[in-house]
Design a protein around this motif. Structure first.
Motif, PDB file in Angstrom:
ATOM      1  N   LEU A 123      71.667  44.031  -6.565  1.00 43.09           N
ATOM      2  CA  LEU A 123      70.545  44.912  -6.232  1.00 43.09           C
ATOM      3  C   LEU A 123      69.788  44.436  -4.999  1.00 43.09           C
ATOM      4  CD1 LEU A 123      69.093  45.864  -9.711  1.00 43.09           C
ATOM      5  CD2 LEU A 123      70.046  47.405  -7.993  1.00 43.09           C
ATOM      6  N   LYS A 124      69.658  43.140  -4.834  1.00 48.07           N
ATOM      7  CA  LYS A 124      68.933  42.605  -3.682  1.00 48.07           C
ATOM      8  C   LYS A 124      69.750  42.737  -2.391  1.00 48.07           C
ATOM      9  CE  LYS A 124      65.675  39.665  -6.021  1.00 48.07           C
ATOM     10  NZ  LYS A 124      64.477  40.401  -5.636  1.00 48.07           N
ATOM     11  N   ALA A 125      71.061  42.927  -2.529  1.00 45.92           N
ATOM     12  CA  ALA A 125      71.931  43.028  -1.359  1.00 45.92           C
ATOM     13  C   ALA A 125      71.980  44.436  -0.762  1.00 45.92           C
ATOM     14  CB  ALA A 125      73.347  42.589  -1.739  1.00 45.92           C
ATOM     15  N   VAL A 126      71.428  45.423  -1.475  1.00 43.79           N
ATOM     16  CA  VAL A 126      71.484  46.803  -0.993  1.00 43.79           C
ATOM     17  C   VAL A 126      70.080  47.407  -0.930  1.00 43.79           C
ATOM     18  CG1 VAL A 126      73.819  47.200  -1.883  1.00 43.79           C
ATOM     19  CG2 VAL A 126      71.849  47.768  -3.314  1.00 43.79           C
ATOM     20  N   THR A 127      69.958  48.461  -0.147  1.00 47.87           N
ATOM     21  CA  THR A 127      68.690  49.195  -0.080  1.00 47.87           C
ATOM     22  C   THR A 127      68.872  50.623  -0.584  1.00 47.87           C
ATOM     23  OG1 THR A 127      69.128  49.869   2.205  1.00 47.87           O
ATOM     24  CG2 THR A 127      67.830  47.841   1.874  1.00 47.87           C
ATOM     25  N   SER A 128      69.992  50.886  -1.251  1.00 49.41           N
ATOM     26  CA  SER A 128      70.359  52.251  -1.628  1.00 49.41           C
ATOM     27  C   SER A 128      69.803  52.730  -2.962  1.00 49.41           C
ATOM     28  CB  SER A 128      71.877  52.378  -1.645  1.00 49.41           C
ATOM     29  OG  SER A 128      72.431  51.472  -2.599  1.00 49.41           O
ATOM     30  N   HIS A 129      69.126  51.887  -3.718  1.00 44.76           N
ATOM     31  CA  HIS A 129      68.556  52.273  -5.011  1.00 44.76           C
ATOM     32  C   HIS A 129      69.633  52.864  -5.925  1.00 44.76           C
ATOM     33  CE1 HIS A 129      65.393  52.411  -1.933  1.00 44.76           C
ATOM     34  NE2 HIS A 129      64.649  51.840  -2.868  1.00 44.76           N
ATOM     35  N   PRO A 130      70.626  52.056  -6.310  1.00 45.34           N
ATOM     36  CA  PRO A 130      71.767  52.566  -7.068  1.00 45.34           C
ATOM     37  C   PRO A 130      71.430  52.919  -8.517  1.00 45.34           C
ATOM     38  CG  PRO A 130      71.906  50.189  -6.848  1.00 45.34           C
ATOM     39  CD  PRO A 130      70.731  50.630  -6.020  1.00 45.34           C
ATOM     40  N   THR A 131      72.288  53.756  -9.104  1.00 46.41           N
ATOM     41  CA  THR A 131      72.218  54.066 -10.526  1.00 46.41           C
ATOM     42  C   THR A 131      72.856  52.907 -11.293  1.00 46.41           C
ATOM     43  OG1 THR A 131      74.393  55.129 -10.563  1.00 46.41           O
ATOM     44  CG2 THR A 131      72.486  56.543 -10.051  1.00 46.41           C
TER      45      THR A 131
ATOM     46  N   ARG B 200      62.541  49.999 -11.909  1.00 46.40           N
ATOM     47  CA  ARG B 200      63.277  51.136 -12.470  1.00 46.40           C
ATOM     48  C   ARG B 200      62.628  52.377 -11.885  1.00 46.40           C
ATOM     49  NH1 ARG B 200      62.850  50.668 -18.571  1.00 46.40           N
ATOM     50  NH2 ARG B 200      61.357  49.451 -17.531  1.00 46.40           N
ATOM     51  N   LEU B 201      63.439  53.269 -11.300  1.00 41.17           N
ATOM     52  CA  LEU B 201      62.902  54.442 -10.619  1.00 41.17           C
ATOM     53  C   LEU B 201      63.342  55.721 -11.322  1.00 41.17           C
ATOM     54  CD1 LEU B 201      63.858  53.409  -6.971  1.00 41.17           C
ATOM     55  CD2 LEU B 201      61.710  52.963  -8.155  1.00 41.17           C
ATOM     56  N   ALA B 202      62.386  56.493 -11.797  1.00 36.90           N
ATOM     57  CA  ALA B 202      62.660  57.820 -12.335  1.00 36.90           C
ATOM     58  C   ALA B 202      62.399  58.802 -11.203  1.00 36.90           C
ATOM     59  CB  ALA B 202      61.761  58.097 -13.528  1.00 36.90           C
ATOM     60  N   VAL B 203      63.444  59.439 -10.739  1.00 32.96           N
ATOM     61  CA  VAL B 203      63.305  60.319  -9.579  1.00 32.96           C
ATOM     62  C   VAL B 203      63.691  61.752  -9.932  1.00 32.96           C
ATOM     63  CG1 VAL B 203      63.460  58.630  -7.713  1.00 32.96           C
ATOM     64  CG2 VAL B 203      65.539  59.444  -8.769  1.00 32.96           C
ATOM     65  N   GLY B 204      62.753  62.476 -10.460  1.00 35.00           N
ATOM     66  CA  GLY B 204      62.862  63.909 -10.672  1.00 35.00           C
ATOM     67  C   GLY B 204      64.091  64.437 -11.367  1.00 35.00           C
ATOM     68  N   GLY B 205      64.332  64.032 -12.613  1.00 32.17           N
ATOM     69  CA  GLY B 205      65.426  64.593 -13.382  1.00 32.17           C
ATOM     70  C   GLY B 205      66.794  64.018 -13.068  1.00 32.17           C
ATOM     71  N   GLU B 206      66.879  63.215 -12.068  1.00 28.32           N
ATOM     72  CA  GLU B 206      68.142  62.576 -11.724  1.00 28.32           C
ATOM     73  C   GLU B 206      68.369  61.363 -12.624  1.00 28.32           C
ATOM     74  OE1 GLU B 206      70.372  63.472  -9.180  1.00 28.32           O
ATOM     75  OE2 GLU B 206      69.165  65.292  -9.061  1.00 28.32           O
ATOM     76  N   GLN B 207      69.509  60.727 -12.471  1.00 30.29           N
ATOM     77  CA  GLN B 207      69.756  59.484 -13.183  1.00 30.29           C
ATOM     78  C   GLN B 207      68.736  58.430 -12.764  1.00 30.29           C
ATOM     79  OE1 GLN B 207      73.796  58.425 -12.174  1.00 30.29           O
ATOM     80  NE2 GLN B 207      74.507  59.105 -14.174  1.00 30.29           N
TER      81      GLN B 207
ATOM     82  N   GLY C 198      69.723  63.919  -2.542  1.00 32.45           N
ATOM     83  CA  GLY C 198      69.314  63.054  -3.635  1.00 32.45           C
ATOM     84  C   GLY C 198      69.110  61.600  -3.258  1.00 32.45           C
ATOM     85  N   ARG C 199      69.318  61.258  -2.007  1.00 31.98           N
ATOM     86  CA  ARG C 199      69.151  59.881  -1.546  1.00 31.98           C
ATOM     87  C   ARG C 199      67.698  59.428  -1.757  1.00 31.98           C
ATOM     88  NH1 ARG C 199      70.376  57.767   4.561  1.00 31.98           N
ATOM     89  NH2 ARG C 199      68.739  56.210   4.532  1.00 31.98           N
ATOM     90  N   VAL C 200      67.533  58.170  -2.166  1.00 36.42           N
ATOM     91  CA  VAL C 200      66.211  57.598  -2.389  1.00 36.42           C
ATOM     92  C   VAL C 200      65.998  56.477  -1.374  1.00 36.42           C
ATOM     93  CG1 VAL C 200      64.720  56.393  -4.037  1.00 36.42           C
ATOM     94  CG2 VAL C 200      66.325  58.122  -4.853  1.00 36.42           C
ATOM     95  N   ASP C 201      64.837  56.517  -0.713  1.00 34.70           N
ATOM     96  CA  ASP C 201      64.513  55.496   0.293  1.00 34.70           C
ATOM     97  C   ASP C 201      63.125  54.952   0.047  1.00 34.70           C
ATOM     98  OD1 ASP C 201      66.783  55.356   2.038  1.00 34.70           O
ATOM     99  OD2 ASP C 201      66.235  57.317   2.821  1.00 34.70           O
ATOM    100  N   ASP C 202      62.887  53.746   0.547  1.00 38.55           N
ATOM    101  CA  ASP C 202      61.547  53.165   0.533  1.00 38.55           C
ATOM    102  C   ASP C 202      60.699  53.876   1.566  1.00 38.55           C
ATOM    103  OD1 ASP C 202      62.354  51.298  -1.347  1.00 38.55           O
ATOM    104  OD2 ASP C 202      62.756  49.747   0.158  1.00 38.55           O
ATOM    105  N   VAL C 203      59.406  53.972   1.302  1.00 41.13           N
ATOM    106  CA  VAL C 203      58.467  54.534   2.255  1.00 41.13           C
ATOM    107  C   VAL C 203      57.695  53.373   2.866  1.00 41.13           C
ATOM    108  CG1 VAL C 203      56.463  56.024   2.577  1.00 41.13           C
ATOM    109  CG2 VAL C 203      58.241  56.673   0.942  1.00 41.13           C
TER     110      VAL C 203
END
Length: 96
Positions: A20-28, A63-70, A89-94
């Motif tokens: 998880l620390k190696a990526v910025t993609s916010h994986p499922t 843990r990210l709950a993003v609008g009905g997605e996984q 559906g991509r999730v990014d940091d702001v």
């Protein structure tokens, strides 16, 4: 965030945290499972789910709950905001 001394850092937890620390993609959880399985081929999906929950509860990941997605996970446990693309559906940091 709690320190690693307050719980046992198993090989599986370490591999999940490092992935998880190696990526910025916010994986499922399924995507984390695929990443970790490259290093620990015998790890089960259930083990990944349980450890993701544990790491989120202990404050090591978000843990990210993003609008009905996984559910998605973020290796950056610092408090920050996220945005999700309505088309792909991509999730990014702001950045703040």
């Amino acid at each position: 965030m709690k320190t690693e001394n307050t719980f046992r850092m198993t090989e599986q937890r370490r591999a999940i945290l490092e992935a998880l620390k190696a990526v910025t993609s916010h994986p499922t959880a399924d995507e984390v499972f695929e990443m970790v399985r490259r290093h620990l081929p015998r790890i089960s999906l259930g083990t990944v789910y349980r450890n993701l929950e544990f790491l989120a509860e202990s404050g090591h990941i978000q843990r990210l709950a993003v609008g009905g997605e996984q559910m998605r996970f973020d290796g950056n446990a610092d408090n920050h905001y996220h945005v999700r693309c309505m088309e792909c559906g991509r999730v990014d940091d702001v950045p703040m």
